[in-house]
Design a protein around this motif. Structure first.
Motif, short mmCIF file in Angstrom:
data_model
loop_
_atom_site.label_atom_id
_atom_site.label_comp_id
_atom_site.label_asym_id
_atom_site.label_seq_id
_atom_site.Cartn_x
_atom_site.Cartn_y
_atom_site.Cartn_z
N MET A 128 10.07 -1.24 18.49
CA MET A 128 11.44 -0.87 18.78
C MET A 128 12.36 -1.92 18.20
N SER A 129 13.40 -1.43 17.61
CA SER A 129 14.38 -2.32 17.01
C SER A 129 15.69 -1.58 16.85
N GLU A 130 16.77 -2.33 16.80
CA GLU A 130 18.09 -1.75 16.55
C GLU A 130 18.33 -1.54 15.05
N ASN A 131 17.55 -2.23 14.21
CA ASN A 131 17.75 -2.22 12.77
C ASN A 131 16.91 -1.11 12.13
N LYS A 132 17.56 -0.05 11.67
CA LYS A 132 16.84 1.10 11.10
C LYS A 132 16.18 0.76 9.77
N ILE A 133 16.81 -0.10 8.97
CA ILE A 133 16.23 -0.50 7.68
C ILE A 133 14.91 -1.24 7.91
N PHE A 134 14.89 -2.11 8.91
CA PHE A 134 13.66 -2.82 9.25
C PHE A 134 12.57 -1.84 9.67
N LEU A 135 12.94 -0.84 10.47
CA LEU A 135 11.96 0.15 10.92
C LEU A 135 11.43 0.99 9.76
N GLN A 136 12.29 1.31 8.80
CA GLN A 136 11.83 2.05 7.62
C GLN A 136 10.84 1.22 6.82
N HIS A 137 11.09 -0.08 6.72
CA HIS A 137 10.16 -0.99 6.03
C HIS A 137 8.82 -1.03 6.78
N CYS A 138 8.90 -1.08 8.11
CA CYS A 138 7.67 -1.08 8.92
C CYS A 138 6.87 0.21 8.71
N LYS A 139 7.59 1.34 8.62
CA LYS A 139 6.91 2.62 8.41
C LYS A 139 6.17 2.63 7.08
N ILE A 140 6.79 2.08 6.04
CA ILE A 140 6.14 2.01 4.72
C ILE A 140 4.89 1.14 4.80
N GLU A 141 4.97 0.01 5.49
CA GLU A 141 3.81 -0.88 5.63
C GLU A 141 2.70 -0.20 6.43
N ILE A 142 3.07 0.52 7.46
CA ILE A 142 2.08 1.24 8.26
C ILE A 142 1.39 2.31 7.41
N GLU A 143 2.17 3.03 6.60
CA GLU A 143 1.59 4.04 5.72
C GLU A 143 0.60 3.41 4.75
N LYS A 144 0.96 2.26 4.16
CA LYS A 144 0.06 1.57 3.21
C LYS A 144 -1.23 1.15 3.90
N THR A 145 -1.10 0.55 5.08
CA THR A 145 -2.28 0.08 5.81
C THR A 145 -3.19 1.24 6.19
N CYS A 146 -2.59 2.32 6.67
CA CYS A 146 -3.39 3.50 7.05
C CYS A 146 -4.13 4.07 5.85
N MET A 147 -3.45 4.11 4.71
CA MET A 147 -4.07 4.68 3.52
C MET A 147 -5.16 3.76 2.97
N ASP A 148 -4.86 2.46 2.85
CA ASP A 148 -5.80 1.53 2.23
C ASP A 148 -7.03 1.25 3.09
N LYS A 149 -6.83 0.99 4.36
CA LYS A 149 -7.93 0.56 5.22
C LYS A 149 -8.60 1.70 5.98
N LEU A 150 -7.82 2.71 6.36
CA LEU A 150 -8.37 3.78 7.19
C LEU A 150 -8.53 5.11 6.46
N LYS A 151 -7.97 5.18 5.24
CA LYS A 151 -8.01 6.42 4.45
C LYS A 151 -7.34 7.56 5.21
N LEU A 152 -6.21 7.26 5.86
CA LEU A 152 -5.45 8.25 6.61
C LEU A 152 -4.04 8.35 6.05
N ASN A 153 -3.48 9.55 6.12
CA ASN A 153 -2.09 9.76 5.72
C ASN A 153 -1.27 10.06 6.95
N LEU A 154 -0.05 9.52 7.00
CA LEU A 154 0.85 9.88 8.09
C LEU A 154 1.35 11.30 7.87
N ASN A 155 1.55 12.00 8.94
CA ASN A 155 2.06 13.35 8.90
C ASN A 155 3.48 13.36 8.34
N ALA A 156 3.85 14.41 7.66
CA ALA A 156 5.21 14.52 7.11
C ALA A 156 6.26 14.55 8.21
#
Length: 90
Positions: free
Chosen positions: A1-29
């Motif tokens: 949770m954060s007030e900064n939406k840009i920071f959260l969007q960056h976190c989402k990108i990092e989570i997507e990368k980690t899920c794809m690289d390490k877990l071979k999972l894609n986030l839902n659209a």
């Protein structure tokens, strides 16, 4: 949770990368960033943040109706001796 939406969007990108690289999972659209006060729908429950900061969990109406139908069906079969106590685990 954060007030900064840009920071959260960056976190989402990092989570997507980690899920794809390490877990071979894609986030839902449907994955999106929003305000917690609007609520998060997860596993049949809606979680909302109140004005005091407390998280309130309520059952989604469709999940409530599904549970009610399930209980009525189980009750019907139990009363007609189709199901026994072992099945219901009484």
């Amino acid at each position: 949770m954060s007030e900064n939406k840009i920071f959260l969007q960056h976190c989402k990108i990092e989570i997507e990368k980690t899920c794809m690289d390490k877990l071979k999972l894609n986030l839902n659209a449907k994955t999106q960033i929003g305000q917690l006060k609007n609520g998060v729908d997860f596993l049949g429950f809606n979680h909302k943040q109140s004005s005091t900061g407390k998280i309130i969990k309520s059952m989604r109406s469709s999940a409530r109706m599904r549970q009610r139908h399930y209980l009525k069906t189980i009750s019907f079969y139990y009363m007609n001796n189709v199901l026994d106590n072992e099945y219901i685990n009484i």
